[in-house]
Design a protein around this motif. Structure first.
Motif, PDB file in Angstrom:
ATOM      1  N   PRO A 159      -1.418  18.246  -2.769  1.00 23.36           N
ATOM      2  CA  PRO A 159      -1.948  17.125  -3.301  1.00 23.36           C
ATOM      3  C   PRO A 159      -1.216  15.834  -2.731  1.00 23.36           C
ATOM      4  N   ALA A 160      -1.740  14.751  -3.307  1.00 24.30           N
ATOM      5  CA  ALA A 160      -1.170  13.196  -3.091  1.00 24.30           C
ATOM      6  C   ALA A 160      -0.605  13.113  -4.710  1.00 24.30           C
ATOM      7  N   TYR A 161       0.631  12.618  -4.727  1.00 18.54           N
ATOM      8  CA  TYR A 161       1.383  12.456  -5.825  1.00 18.54           C
ATOM      9  C   TYR A 161       1.149  11.152  -6.694  1.00 18.54           C
ATOM     10  N   TRP A 162      -0.145  10.870  -6.839  1.00 15.97           N
ATOM     11  CA  TRP A 162      -0.429   9.557  -7.280  1.00 15.97           C
ATOM     12  C   TRP A 162       0.549   9.029  -8.570  1.00 15.97           C
ATOM     13  N   HIS A 163       1.061   9.794  -9.385  1.00 18.56           N
ATOM     14  CA  HIS A 163       1.769   9.380 -10.454  1.00 18.56           C
ATOM     15  C   HIS A 163       2.967   8.597  -9.995  1.00 18.56           C
ATOM     16  N   TRP A 164       3.408   9.015  -8.885  1.00 23.22           N
ATOM     17  CA  TRP A 164       4.498   8.248  -8.225  1.00 23.22           C
ATOM     18  C   TRP A 164       4.142   6.881  -7.966  1.00 23.22           C
ATOM     19  N   ILE A 165       2.827   6.571  -7.588  1.00 25.12           N
ATOM     20  CA  ILE A 165       2.239   4.941  -7.542  1.00 25.12           C
ATOM     21  C   ILE A 165       2.749   4.337  -8.641  1.00 25.12           C
ATOM     22  N   ALA A 166       1.972   5.033  -9.791  1.00 25.61           N
ATOM     23  CA  ALA A 166       2.179   4.255 -10.945  1.00 25.61           C
ATOM     24  C   ALA A 166       3.987   3.805 -11.278  1.00 25.61           C
ATOM     25  N   LEU A 167       4.843   4.682 -11.046  1.00 24.01           N
ATOM     26  CA  LEU A 167       6.156   4.349 -11.087  1.00 24.01           C
ATOM     27  C   LEU A 167       6.492   3.142 -10.112  1.00 24.01           C
ATOM     28  N   ILE A 168       6.060   3.058  -8.925  1.00 19.24           N
ATOM     29  CA  ILE A 168       6.235   2.045  -8.024  1.00 19.24           C
ATOM     30  C   ILE A 168       5.703   0.846  -8.702  1.00 19.24           C
TER      31      ILE A 168
ATOM     32  N   CYS B 196      -7.488   9.228  -9.141  1.00 19.67           N
ATOM     33  CA  CYS B 196      -6.500   8.404  -8.562  1.00 19.67           C
ATOM     34  C   CYS B 196      -6.198   6.933  -9.446  1.00 19.67           C
ATOM     35  N   ARG B 197      -7.115   6.320  -9.945  1.00 17.48           N
ATOM     36  CA  ARG B 197      -7.167   5.132 -10.748  1.00 17.48           C
ATOM     37  C   ARG B 197      -6.573   5.497 -12.265  1.00 17.48           C
ATOM     38  N   ALA B 198      -6.937   6.725 -12.650  1.00 14.53           N
ATOM     39  CA  ALA B 198      -6.336   6.964 -14.019  1.00 14.53           C
ATOM     40  C   ALA B 198      -4.852   7.205 -13.792  1.00 14.53           C
ATOM     41  N   GLU B 199      -4.216   7.917 -12.666  1.00 14.54           N
ATOM     42  CA  GLU B 199      -2.998   8.303 -12.469  1.00 14.54           C
ATOM     43  C   GLU B 199      -2.157   7.353 -12.040  1.00 14.54           C
ATOM     44  N   SER B 200      -2.711   6.574 -11.006  1.00 11.70           N
ATOM     45  CA  SER B 200      -1.667   5.707 -10.606  1.00 11.70           C
ATOM     46  C   SER B 200      -1.921   4.336 -11.262  1.00 11.70           C
ATOM     47  N   GLY B 201      -2.902   4.138 -12.080  1.00 14.77           N
ATOM     48  CA  GLY B 201      -2.688   2.623 -12.616  1.00 14.77           C
ATOM     49  C   GLY B 201      -3.620   1.603 -11.713  1.00 14.77           C
ATOM     50  N   CYS B 202      -3.709   2.036 -10.351  1.00 13.21           N
ATOM     51  CA  CYS B 202      -4.151   0.880  -9.529  1.00 13.21           C
ATOM     52  C   CYS B 202      -5.923   1.194  -9.450  1.00 13.21           C
ATOM     53  N   ASP B 203      -6.469  -0.299  -9.533  1.00 20.55           N
ATOM     54  CA  ASP B 203      -7.908  -0.104  -9.410  1.00 20.55           C
ATOM     55  C   ASP B 203      -8.072  -0.100  -7.719  1.00 20.55           C
TER      56      ASP B 203
ATOM     57  N   VAL C  78       0.928  -1.303  -0.041  1.00 22.32           N
ATOM     58  CA  VAL C  78      -0.085   0.263  -0.168  1.00 22.32           C
ATOM     59  C   VAL C  78       1.024   1.115  -0.123  1.00 22.32           C
ATOM     60  N   VAL C  79       0.508   2.090  -0.918  1.00 22.01           N
ATOM     61  CA  VAL C  79       1.465   3.402  -1.232  1.00 22.01           C
ATOM     62  C   VAL C  79       0.929   4.639  -0.778  1.00 22.01           C
ATOM     63  N   HIS C  80       1.132   5.263   0.130  1.00 26.33           N
ATOM     64  CA  HIS C  80       0.464   6.523   0.445  1.00 26.33           C
ATOM     65  C   HIS C  80       1.225   7.664  -0.208  1.00 26.33           C
ATOM     66  N   ALA C  81       0.840   8.248  -1.150  1.00 21.22           N
ATOM     67  CA  ALA C  81       1.428   9.031  -2.150  1.00 21.22           C
ATOM     68  C   ALA C  81       1.870  10.465  -1.605  1.00 21.22           C
TER      69      ALA C  81
ATOM     70  N   VAL D 113      -1.603  -1.097  -3.797  1.00 22.39           N
ATOM     71  CA  VAL D 113      -2.740  -0.279  -3.546  1.00 22.39           C
ATOM     72  C   VAL D 113      -2.389   1.122  -3.325  1.00 22.39           C
ATOM     73  N   ALA D 114      -3.158   1.925  -3.934  1.00 24.89           N
ATOM     74  CA  ALA D 114      -3.165   3.506  -3.737  1.00 24.89           C
ATOM     75  C   ALA D 114      -3.660   3.910  -2.657  1.00 24.89           C
ATOM     76  N   ASN D 115      -3.176   4.962  -2.117  1.00 21.46           N
ATOM     77  CA  ASN D 115      -3.702   5.554  -0.974  1.00 21.46           C
ATOM     78  C   ASN D 115      -3.347   7.197  -0.870  1.00 21.46           C
ATOM     79  N   GLY D 116      -4.240   7.725  -0.421  1.00 21.32           N
ATOM     80  CA  GLY D 116      -3.776   9.171  -0.148  1.00 21.32           C
ATOM     81  C   GLY D 116      -4.866  10.381  -0.881  1.00 21.32           C
ATOM     82  N   GLU D 117      -5.493  11.181  -0.204  1.00 20.30           N
ATOM     83  CA  GLU D 117      -6.351  12.036  -0.944  1.00 20.30           C
ATOM     84  C   GLU D 117      -7.523  11.768  -1.825  1.00 20.30           C
ATOM     85  N   ILE D 118      -8.397  10.659  -1.239  1.00 17.34           N
ATOM     86  CA  ILE D 118      -9.471  10.244  -1.928  1.00 17.34           C
ATOM     87  C   ILE D 118     -10.621  10.632  -0.992  1.00 17.34           C
ATOM     88  N   TRP D 119     -11.387  11.590  -1.405  1.00 24.40           N
ATOM     89  CA  TRP D 119     -12.574  11.922  -0.605  1.00 24.40           C
ATOM     90  C   TRP D 119     -13.667  11.660  -1.324  1.00 24.40           C
TER      91      TRP D 119
END
Length: 322
Positions: free
Chosen positions: A179-188, A211-218, A166-169, A197-203
């Motif tokens: 912001p949360a840097y979701w694109h870094w999750i995509a790199l990881i 977040c899904r589009a930027e991180s690539g994580c469902d 789980v990556v808190h961005a 699993v993406a985490n951070g700033e989902i309200w």
């Protein structure tokens, strides 16, 4: 896709886990961290933080509860992980994301992201200590002061045997500021073989889609966003299923608050129970104006029976006047 409820120290205990999983949409929870230092902790310590272990490690509605450990000594963490497994923990999660100064000062949480070799040693030692059927997972941030070691840390955890990250961005220094840097999750995600699993700033549902589009994580882990909007996980799944999104109304939330106060009163010392409701209302008022009105009404109330009397007599159509 899967949605997890994040572990949040001092906020998401077994009572809050029970309340939020009853809303639907949450696939698993993680406990507040069990702080491991130099000793093998007794079973009662685990049961205090994770009473669900006495009930098959699930909440009342059957949502699985993973147990989280925090520390820096690989051997001691491994011994405690083995004990947690014996007590019924279905998954052992390792905390490398906590930004609290008191935790980092004692070499726990996010400060360990400055030592990728130690991350690998911790995960591999814990992995070797628990039965193979029990996954070992990890939660990390993008770094401590900066993001320069983000990929290396993620790879160290994955190569050590983490079944999922789980990556808190954000970094520790960035805390919870947007912001949360979701694109870094995509790199990881591109750099490791295990699920991420993406985490951070989902309200909101819209935040999830972004977040899904930027991180690539469902898959995502929701923290403050789910506490502030208790049906957010359900809303996301309704949207993805092509169903009408039906946000919870205030009148539906009132009985939840009543149950919450009752459960908290049965667990914590009476003088502290009202504070737990005020803490939650302060977050709920981001989406429910009525929560702000109720917060002001009970601000000076210190006795649980008085709080319960106010909730019992609450008219959901009262004008929002403080």
């Amino acid at each position: 896709m899967r949605i997890a409820l994040a572990p949040m120290e001092g906020l998401v205990d077994d009572v809050m886990r029970d309340v939020l999983t009853r809303m639907g949409g949450v696939d698993w929870c993680v406990t507040e961290f069990v702080r491991v230092t130099e000793t093998l902790l007794p079973p009662k310590y685990y049961h205090r933080l994770a009473p669900e272990l006495l009930n098959g490690a699930v909440t009342a509605v059957g949502t699985p509860v993973r147990l989280q450990l925090l520390g820096s000594d690989p051997t001691c963490l491994a011994e405690n992980a083995a004990r947690a497994a014996e007590l019924g923990a279905p998954v052992i999660d390792l905390n490398f994301g906590c930004p609290a100064k008191c935790v980092n000062r004692h070499r726990g949480g996010a400060v360990l992201l400055t030592e990728p070799d130690l991350l690998h040693a911790i995960v591999s030692t814990v992995r070797a200590a628990v039965p193979s059927k029990i996954p070992v997972t990890a939660k990390m941030r993008l770094g401590y002061e900066d993001k320069s070691l983000a990929i290396e840390c993620a790879q160290a955890l994955a190569m050590g045997g983490a079944a999922e990250l789980v990556v808190h961005a954000r970094t520790k220094v960035e805390g919870y500021q947007p912001p949360a840097y979701w694109h870094w999750i995509a790199l990881i995600k591109a750099a490791v073989a295990c699920p991420v699993v993406a985490n951070g700033e989902i309200w909101t549902v819209e935040d999830y889609l972004a977040c899904r589009a930027e991180s690539g994580c469902d898959d995502v882990m929701l923290g403050r966003g789910l506490v502030a909007r208790p049906d957010l996980a359900r809303q996301i799944k309704q949207h993805l299923a092509g169903q009408p999104v039906a946000p919870m109304h205030w009148h539906e939330l009132v009985p939840v608050l009543q149950r919450f106060v009752g459960q908290v009163a049965g667990k914590v010392e009476g003088k502290h129970a009202p504070g737990r409701l005020k803490q939650w209302l302060s977050m709920l008022r981001q989406h429910y104006p009525e929560a702000g009105w109720l917060f002001e009404r009970i601000r000076a109330v210190k006795a649980v029976p008085d709080i319960q009397a106010i909730l019992a007599g609450l008219q959901v159509d009262e004008p929002l006047v403080c």
